[in-house]
Motif scaffolding. Structure first.
Motif, short mmCIF file in Angstrom:
data_model
loop_
_atom_site.label_atom_id
_atom_site.label_comp_id
_atom_site.label_asym_id
_atom_site.label_seq_id
_atom_site.Cartn_x
_atom_site.Cartn_y
_atom_site.Cartn_z
N GLY A 152 0.81 -1.21 0.00
CA GLY A 152 0.00 0.00 0.00
C GLY A 152 0.84 1.26 0.00
O GLY A 152 0.58 2.20 -0.75
N THR A 178 2.54 4.70 7.37
CA THR A 178 1.56 3.62 7.44
C THR A 178 1.28 3.26 8.88
O THR A 178 2.14 3.38 9.75
N TYR A 182 -7.66 -0.33 2.64
CA TYR A 182 -6.79 0.82 2.79
C TYR A 182 -7.61 2.10 2.94
O TYR A 182 -8.55 2.32 2.19
#
Length: 172
Positions: free
Chosen positions: A9, A28, A87
């Protein structure tokens, strides 16, 4: 050991930003209490101009919602189930501020439904925001007397709040 889904991601979003001519990094995290496959990708706002931030969020969050949709679609396609993830893309507190606003909308609509006994259709919102609203109503005990559903077609799809059906008590 790093999480392959989280790394994938981060790399995807950093590449998208780079290809868009936006030089920044992505942090993240996996929020506490969140699903084991739910990740936040937070764009570092510090090197961005106000104009870049506005463009990345877009009118009523349209751009950040589109990036989030693209991330979820492209990062999960052809992935085994154990490598799929959800996400959420964040920039400069937008998602947090929007969650507060959505909660206020939910509370106001709940009050109207309870006061009138009739269903309330909200203004059109993105599928991600409708899903978030459904989750509010499904998971918050203060809304247990209410039910939600979506009605209409994109881009005019709306969340509808109504009184939950009372248990009938009749046997079939």
């Amino acid at each position: 050991m790093t999480d392959q889904r989280l790394d994938r991601g981060k790399q995807w979003l950093e590449q998208l930003l780079s290809l868009s001519g936006i030089a920044t990094t992505v942090d993240t995290q996996q929020p506490a209490g969140a699903s084991a496959t739910n990740y936040w990708l937070t764009i570092d706002p510090s090197p961005l101009t106000p104009t870049q931030k506005e463009l990345l969020v877009g009118v009523e969050g349209a751009t950040i919602d589109a990036m989030q949709y693209m991330a979820n679609a492209s990062l999960n396609i052809h992935q085994e189930a154990d490598l799929q993830a959800g996400y959420t893309i964040e920039l400069d507190g937008y998602r947090h501020q929007r969650e507060i606003a959505l909660r206020a909308i939910a509370d106001e609509a709940a009050e109207r439904v309870r006061a009138t006994g009739t269903e309330v259709a909200l203004k059109p919102m993105s599928s991600a925001e409708r899903r978030q609203m459904h989750t509010f109503f499904d998971s918050d005990p203060s809304y247990s007397d209410l039910a939600t559903y979506s009605r209409g077609q994109e881009p005019d799809r709306r969340l509808v709040i109504k009184l939950a059906q009372p248990p009938s008590g009749e046997e079939i």
